[in-house]
Design an enzyme around this catalytic site. Structure first.
Site, mmCIF file in Angstrom:
data_model
loop_
_atom_site.group_PDB
_atom_site.id
_atom_site.type_symbol
_atom_site.label_atom_id
_atom_site.label_comp_id
_atom_site.label_asym_id
_atom_site.label_seq_id
_atom_site.Cartn_x
_atom_site.Cartn_y
_atom_site.Cartn_z
ATOM 1 C CG HIS A 16 -6.752 -2.430 -4.035
ATOM 2 N ND1 HIS A 16 -5.865 -3.167 -3.278
ATOM 3 C CD2 HIS A 16 -7.569 -1.789 -3.156
ATOM 4 C CE1 HIS A 16 -6.139 -2.994 -2.002
ATOM 5 N NE2 HIS A 16 -7.163 -2.171 -1.898
ATOM 6 C CE LYS A 40 -4.393 2.788 10.105
ATOM 7 N NZ LYS A 40 -5.191 2.567 8.889
ATOM 8 N NE ARG A 93 -14.053 -3.966 0.213
ATOM 9 C CZ ARG A 93 -13.101 -4.036 1.130
ATOM 10 N NH1 ARG A 93 -12.115 -4.898 0.985
ATOM 11 N NH2 ARG A 93 -13.139 -3.269 2.185
ATOM 12 C CB SER A 131 -4.937 -5.397 1.887
ATOM 13 O OG SER A 131 -5.056 -4.715 0.663
#
Ligand code: PNS
Length: 164
Positions: A16, A40, A93, A131
């Site tokens: 990031h 969430k 990515r 993450s």
């Protein structure tokens, strides 16, 4: 140009940060927008406010003066419009990211003020970092010092996931 770089950032990792640093060189102003999704909440390690703090500390440490951080809820395209921006920045990515990013880019362009999505390819050295993996490695006592900025390490210490 003012761009919005959205994500969950739970927590910020070097992949990031690389996108933030590169976007800050290309664009006049970068707003890192942390998703605030109450449904969430239970699954998150850091609150949206804590994630903003980590990002702000990391960008201050790196003296990226044109980067700010904020939380957002609802539709990203509407938030981007509220910010007076028409460009969303995303990191890619691997090919596996592409399908969902393509879908989101097309959908986002149908809302708000029809933002374009600008993709930055993740540096290969961070392309395998996520993450989720950072949290898993930290939980099992692995050293995540090479994967995340110092600001994230400090925050993980606060959650007792990294030893003091
Ligand atoms: O870091 P992530 O979890 O991949 O980020 C996903 C994010 C925040 C970019 C995405 O979930 C999002 O844009 N959410 C906002 C809601 C929205 O606008 N959904 C429609 C997108 S097509």
């Amino acid at each position: 140009m003012h761009v919005v770089y959205p994500g969950s950032f739970d927590p910020l990792h070097n992949g990031h940060f690389d996108i933030i640093a590169r976007a800050s060189k290309l664009f006049e102003r970068v707003t890192v927008a942390v998703l605030e999704n109450p449904s969430k909440r239970g699954q998150w390690l850091f609150s949206p406010e804590e994630r903003v703090e980590i990002i702000l500390e990391a960008v201050q440490n790196a003296k990226l003066t044109n980067v700010e951080a904020d939380t957002f809820g609802g539709l990203l395209a509407e938030y981007t419009k509220q910010q007076g921006s028409r460009v969303i920045v995303k990191g890619l990515r691997a090919v596996s990211d592409y399908e969902s990013e393509l879908q989101m880019a097309h959908l986002n362009r149908q809302y708000g003020n029809h933002p374009e999505t600008f993709f930055i390819m993740a540096a290969t050295r961070w392309s395998y970092v996520s993450s989720t993996m950072v949290k898993e490695i930290a939980r099992y006592g692995g050293d995540v010092g090479k994967l995340v900025p110092q600001a994230t390490i400090e925050a993980l210490k606060g959650k007792l996931l990294v030893s003091q």
